[in-house]
Design a protein around this motif. Structure first.
Motif, PDB file in Angstrom:
ATOM      1  N   SER A 115      13.834   3.065  -6.025  1.00 36.71           N
ATOM      2  CA  SER A 115      12.566   2.790  -6.706  1.00 36.71           C
ATOM      3  C   SER A 115      12.156   3.982  -7.559  1.00 36.71           C
ATOM      4  CB  SER A 115      11.477   2.477  -5.682  1.00 36.71           C
ATOM      5  OG  SER A 115      11.757   1.291  -4.970  1.00 36.71           O
ATOM      6  N   GLN A 153      14.046   4.255 -10.924  1.00 43.28           N
ATOM      7  CA  GLN A 153      13.532   3.352 -11.953  1.00 43.28           C
ATOM      8  C   GLN A 153      12.207   3.868 -12.507  1.00 43.28           C
ATOM      9  OE1 GLN A 153      14.854   0.844 -13.471  1.00 43.28           O
ATOM     10  NE2 GLN A 153      13.040   0.281 -14.663  1.00 43.28           N
ATOM     11  N   ALA A 154      11.348   4.381 -11.624  1.00 43.91           N
ATOM     12  CA  ALA A 154      10.055   4.908 -12.077  1.00 43.91           C
ATOM     13  C   ALA A 154      10.243   6.092 -13.016  1.00 43.91           C
ATOM     14  CB  ALA A 154       9.217   5.309 -10.863  1.00 43.91           C
ATOM     15  N   GLU A 175      11.366   4.870 -16.432  1.00 50.74           N
ATOM     16  CA  GLU A 175      10.259   4.305 -17.210  1.00 50.74           C
ATOM     17  C   GLU A 175       9.314   5.398 -17.694  1.00 50.74           C
ATOM     18  OE1 GLU A 175       8.274   0.991 -15.476  1.00 50.74           O
ATOM     19  OE2 GLU A 175      10.133   0.063 -14.737  1.00 50.74           O
ATOM     20  N   ALA A 176       9.088   6.411 -16.874  1.00 55.79           N
ATOM     21  CA  ALA A 176       8.219   7.515 -17.284  1.00 55.79           C
ATOM     22  C   ALA A 176       8.813   8.253 -18.479  1.00 55.79           C
ATOM     23  CB  ALA A 176       7.994   8.470 -16.114  1.00 55.79           C
ATOM     24  N   HIS A 229       7.373  -0.139  -4.473  1.00 55.28           N
ATOM     25  CA  HIS A 229       7.716  -0.683  -5.788  1.00 55.28           C
ATOM     26  C   HIS A 229       7.804   0.448  -6.812  1.00 55.28           C
ATOM     27  CE1 HIS A 229       7.403  -3.043  -9.508  1.00 55.28           C
ATOM     28  NE2 HIS A 229       7.828  -4.062  -8.784  1.00 55.28           N
ATOM     29  N   PRO A 230       8.755   0.370  -7.744  1.00 56.48           N
ATOM     30  CA  PRO A 230       8.836   1.400  -8.783  1.00 56.48           C
ATOM     31  C   PRO A 230       7.529   1.583  -9.545  1.00 56.48           C
ATOM     32  CG  PRO A 230      10.791   0.014  -8.840  1.00 56.48           C
ATOM     33  CD  PRO A 230       9.854  -0.609  -7.852  1.00 56.48           C
ATOM     34  N   GLY A 231       6.791   0.475  -9.756  1.00 46.03           N
ATOM     35  CA  GLY A 231       5.519   0.567 -10.463  1.00 46.03           C
ATOM     36  C   GLY A 231       4.508   1.427  -9.735  1.00 46.03           C
ATOM     37  N   THR A 232       4.557   1.427  -8.407  1.00 44.78           N
ATOM     38  CA  THR A 232       3.639   2.258  -7.622  1.00 44.78           C
ATOM     39  C   THR A 232       3.935   3.736  -7.843  1.00 44.78           C
ATOM     40  OG1 THR A 232       3.519   0.513  -5.941  1.00 44.78           O
ATOM     41  CG2 THR A 232       2.773   2.701  -5.299  1.00 44.78           C
ATOM     42  N   ILE A 233       5.211   4.067  -7.889  1.00 47.24           N
ATOM     43  CA  ILE A 233       5.593   5.462  -8.144  1.00 47.24           C
ATOM     44  C   ILE A 233       5.246   5.857  -9.574  1.00 47.24           C
ATOM     45  CG2 ILE A 233       7.507   7.105  -8.143  1.00 47.24           C
ATOM     46  CD1 ILE A 233       8.893   5.294  -6.069  1.00 47.24           C
ATOM     47  N   LEU A 234       5.492   4.940 -10.509  1.00 49.24           N
ATOM     48  CA  LEU A 234       5.131   5.211 -11.904  1.00 49.24           C
ATOM     49  C   LEU A 234       3.628   5.423 -12.039  1.00 49.24           C
ATOM     50  CD1 LEU A 234       5.958   5.412 -14.885  1.00 49.24           C
ATOM     51  CD2 LEU A 234       5.687   2.930 -15.042  1.00 49.24           C
ATOM     52  N   ASP A 235       2.837   4.614 -11.365  1.00 46.02           N
ATOM     53  CA  ASP A 235       1.384   4.781 -11.394  1.00 46.02           C
ATOM     54  C   ASP A 235       0.979   6.168 -10.896  1.00 46.02           C
ATOM     55  OD1 ASP A 235       1.027   2.259 -12.403  1.00 46.02           O
ATOM     56  OD2 ASP A 235       0.506   1.339 -10.476  1.00 46.02           O
TER      57      ASP A 235
END
Length: 404
Positions: free
Chosen positions: A298, A301-302, A305-306, A375-381
């Motif tokens: 995860s 992926q984050a 995206e970052a 979720h990767p989105g949580t790490i990205l956030d």
């Protein structure tokens, strides 16, 4: 037929579609494992099931014991008989194994334990993911010692890391723990198994001195003692009591200090050969995510995206979790603004991260209590929130400067 000491039928050379538990089995067999003692427990049951079928095909022994305590004892005994041995378990069984894991550390017995973690405590969520046993792997048995633990994040790594676990256990005469998790164990992906000729295996160091001069726990320059198996003609004594180089008990503080120091130094002094990490984009990073197991996927992926958004993010993927990569973390902490650690627990390995960072940068925990992946989105956030907070702080500092 045998290839480089490994039965060719033990190595299923080719490309397979298998889950992580099965890949762990095949890695063990390719490494030369020929004894398995265990007790079925979700989500590691697929390891015991496959071993029960595959080991008899190779002339090995599979035995289902009455519990995990007995399983670990059987593994230690078989190793002293000269056989590469392993077991597998999950949370509650891992707890039961701890006393005999300590016995294996004290007696310097090579073996492998695969812990496919689930959410706890107690029975918890038997079929769902957790990463709550990480500190238990390090400190679960009593006394002071060092341990080696690996953290795979894919079925391919379950195969590769299991071979490495056996090699490390044989080289350093120590139980090595594979800290997998339910998702990695049950995830089905492509696993490429190379030919037996290309798999590098390490065997335990054998004594070169005649039986009359052999001392089972006399360390070499690297703190590792040659190991004679039961039945080799050497006089050996195996005990969990404090013992000297002869293996016989010595009930005094000097013998205790010498023994414990050897158990510590053979890992600490060789840590640079043991520790492995996968480092992605950390050279120019201002924020680095540190992760292991399924959480590292995860995180990868984050970070990707970052980077796509122009944020200089990086990743340190812990392949070896114990010993912890202290030198790397200290070096990175001095040149980044923040370290973020996602864990499927309330915060365990982050304590090591904080200790090693030593206040040189911000260290943030991203906890998750189990039952699903982060979720990767949580790490990205979390990465994005840090950037926003930094910009707010910079603006505030600028306004304060203008005000004089």
């Amino acid at each position: 037929m045998r290839v480089d000491g490994v039965a060719s039928e033990a190595v299923l050379t080719g490309t397979h579609f298998m889950n992580g538990d099965h890949a762990c089995c095949e890695g063990a067999l390719a490494a030369g494992c020929r004894f398995f003692a265990g007790y079925p427990i979700t989500p590691a049951t697929e390891i015991t099931e496959r071993m029960s079928r595959r080991l008899p095909e190779l002339g090995g022994i599979y035995i289902q014991m009455e519990d995990e305590i007995a399983s670990m004892a059987a593994v230690l005994g078989s190793s002293w008989g000269g056989v590469k041995a392993m077991t597998s378990t999950s949370g509650p069984g891992f707890s039961l194994m701890m006393e005999n894991i300590g016995l294996g550390i004290c007696t310097e017995t090579p073996c492998v334990i695969c812990n496919v973690q689930r959410a706890g405590p107690s029975t918890g969520l038997p079929t769902l993911v957790g990463q709550g046993d990480m500190m238990q792997a390090r400190w679960g048995s009593h006394g002071h010692y060092e341990i080696i633990a690996l953290a795979p994040s894919s079925p391919q790594e379950m195969f590769d890391f299991t071979i490495r676990a056996f090699n490390l256990s044989e080289q350093y005469r120590i139980p090595v723990i594979i800290m997998a998790d339910e998702v990695v164990g049950h995830l089905t992906e492509r696993v490429v198994i190379p030919s037996g000729q290309t798999i590098k295996l390490v065997e335990r160091r054998k004594p070169e001195k005649p039986p009359g001069l052999y001392r089972p726990y006399h360390p070499g320059k690297d703190w590792i003692s040659p190991m004679a198996n039961c039945g080799d003609g050497y006089r050996i004594h195996v005990t969990g009591l404090t013992h000297g180089e002869s293996g016989y008990p010595g009930m005094d503080e000097t013998t205790q200090a010498n023994m414990v120091n050897r158990l510590i130094q053979k890992i600490v002094s060789n840590r640079h050969d043991i520790i492995r990490t996968e480092n992605i984009n950390i050279d120019d990073a201002e924020i680095v995510v540190v992760a292991y197991g399924i959480s590292a996927r995860s995180a990868k992926q984050a970070v990707r995206e970052a980077r796509g958004r122009g944020i200089r993010a990086g990743l340190i993927k812990l392949e070896t979790v114990w010993p912890f990569p202290e030198e790397l973390i200290r070096s990175v902490a001095r040149r980044v603004r923040a370290l973020i650690m996602p864990e499927i627990n309330a915060g365990q390995m982050v304590l090591e991260l904080q200790r090693c960072a030593g206040g040189a940068c911000s260290v943030q925990l991203l906890p998750h209590f189990g039952g699903s992946i982060i979720h990767p989105g949580t790490i990205l956030d979390s990465i994005m929130n840090y950037i926003k907070e930094k910009k707010v702080l910079q603006k505030r500092n600028y306004e304060n400067i203008k005000k004089g």
